[in-house]
Design a protein around this motif. Structure first.
Motif, PDB file in Angstrom:
ATOM      1  N   ASP A 175      -2.239   2.788 -12.326  1.00 54.46           N
ATOM      2  CA  ASP A 175      -2.872   3.175 -11.069  1.00 54.46           C
ATOM      3  C   ASP A 175      -4.020   2.217 -10.775  1.00 54.46           C
ATOM      4  N   GLY A 176      -4.540   2.321  -9.561  1.00 53.01           N
ATOM      5  CA  GLY A 176      -5.701   1.534  -9.203  1.00 53.01           C
ATOM      6  C   GLY A 176      -5.332   0.196  -8.596  1.00 53.01           C
ATOM      7  N   PRO A 177      -6.300  -0.500  -8.007  1.00 52.20           N
ATOM      8  CA  PRO A 177      -6.050  -1.797  -7.375  1.00 52.20           C
ATOM      9  C   PRO A 177      -5.529  -2.807  -8.387  1.00 52.20           C
ATOM     10  N   THR A 178      -4.518  -3.552  -7.981  1.00 55.17           N
ATOM     11  CA  THR A 178      -3.792  -4.428  -8.894  1.00 55.17           C
ATOM     12  C   THR A 178      -3.532  -5.774  -8.237  1.00 55.17           C
ATOM     13  N   ILE A 223      -1.774  -2.913  -3.992  1.00 55.23           N
ATOM     14  CA  ILE A 223      -1.292  -3.959  -4.889  1.00 55.23           C
ATOM     15  C   ILE A 223      -1.260  -5.260  -4.098  1.00 55.23           C
ATOM     16  N   TYR A 251       6.309   1.616  -0.678  1.00 52.49           N
ATOM     17  CA  TYR A 251       5.110   0.871  -0.308  1.00 52.49           C
ATOM     18  C   TYR A 251       5.310   0.166   1.035  1.00 52.49           C
ATOM     19  N   GLU A 260       0.826  -1.200   0.000  1.00 51.92           N
ATOM     20  CA  GLU A 260       0.000   0.000   0.000  1.00 51.92           C
ATOM     21  C   GLU A 260       0.864   1.256   0.000  1.00 51.92           C
ATOM     22  N   ARG A 311      -3.075   3.586  -2.964  1.00 54.34           N
ATOM     23  CA  ARG A 311      -3.041   2.533  -3.972  1.00 54.34           C
ATOM     24  C   ARG A 311      -2.744   1.189  -3.308  1.00 54.34           C
TER      25      ARG A 311
END
Length: 329
Positions: free
Chosen positions: A293-296, A61, A320, A55, A59
């Protein structure tokens, strides 16, 4: 050596089926040796764990370490990550949807990528004794001698790494965890994006000369018949115990004990292999992962997660916060 490294780096372990009975070689070690291996593994960052969350600035991941061949236990892992997959805007894997079929077509259209099209073939390059052993081993895997003779050494090694259990599963249409993720993503209407160009898997071996590949092939031939079932079970059990770095440490122990392994060459060969197949790829993958970008969701071979050059440490270096998540809900 290459066979072991390919198996351990990609976690190509066979499923736990009756026809694949073998011994967990780690569990069979004396307690003191097993403890020493685990202690060494623990010195590396993120040595254990299959599911992680990273995180930064809102964002998120998620990363899951995969095993590329089938195992009934993958179903529980897939159930665990399905909500993450459902929420993801980007789904990254080593191969994207349809890439394996496209790669097969590429090799069929450009046989020089994987086969010797000019000059001496494997019967001449290996010599009679080694060629006879290779031909017999590949024949057991359904590869006819005329085709085996023209394989580049690395291609022959890749085929040797396929166990009888793997062949059963391939014929039955079963897939590893990464393939299962691709299928689920497609059902959700999500694209499974490749982290690297389609031909990367073929070009990696260009870093090794033909002579080096032949040496690796001979080492693989020397040990493939006697312990392949044990190797498959050992890898699978360590994977499902989530002891990922331990797999590497155990492979190093085995290679150092191999009678054909010259100690003065072993470290440099291992370092080179790791640089080509793990470190350089991880660096390229991080750039790709951080470019969106965005949840991955990132689903890649589990050996790409731990260590100083692993994806988890690289995400930490990028700011992160990394957290291990339990597989059991």
């Amino acid at each position: 050596m290459l066979r072991r490294l390919v198996l351990f780096l990609s976690l190509c372990a066979g499923p736990a089926m009756a026809a694949c009975d073998g011994t967990d070689l780690v569990a069979a070690l004396p307690a003191a040796e097993r403890a020493a291996l685990r202690a060494e593994a623990a010195t590396h960052p993120h040595s254990e764990g299959l599911l992680w969350r990273a995180e930064k600035d809102g964002r998120m991941i998620h990363l899951v370490g995969t095993m590329h061949v089938p195992d009934p236990r993958h179903a529980a892992t897939l159930d665990r990550i399905r909500p993450v997959l459902d929420a993801a805007e980007h789904v990254f894997l080593e191969f994207g949807e349809g890439d394996e079929a496209r790669l097969q077509r590429m090799v069929a259209e450009q046989p020089e990528l994987a086969f010797i099209t000019e000059g001496p073939t494997l019967p001449d390059l290996l010599g009679k004794a080694d060629w006879d052993r290779l031909r017999a081993a590949l024949s057991e895997r359904g590869v006819p001698g005329f085709l085996a003779a023209k394989m580049k050494p690395w291609m022959a090694m890749a085929n040797l790494a396929v166990t009888a259990c793997d062949l059963q599963d391939l014929k039955a249409g079963r897939r590893g965890l990464d393939g299962m993720v691709i299928e689920d993503a497609a059902e959700m209407g999500k694209a499974a994006e490749a982290l690297e160009p389609l031909d990367t898997a073929l070009s990696l071996f260009a870093a090794f000369s033909q002579a080096e590949q032949l040496d690796m092939l001979r080492l693989g031939l020397a040990q493939q018949a006697q312990d392949s079932a044990d190797q498959a079970v050992t890898l699978a059990e360590a994977y499902f115990r989530e002891e990922i770095q331990l797999i590497w440490e155990f492979s190093m122990r085995q290679m150092a004990a191999h009678p054909d392994a010259a100690p003065e060459d072993l470290k440099s060969q291992i370092d080179r292999f790791e640089q080509v197949f793990v470190t350089a790829r991880n660096a390229a993958w991080i750039d790709r992962i951080l470019s969106v970008d965005g949840p991955t969701l990132v689903a890649v071979g589990a050996m790409h997660l731990p260590g100083e050059s692993g994806l988890l440490r690289q995400l930490e270096d990028a700011g992160y916060t990394v957290t291990r998540l339990p597989l059991a809900q």
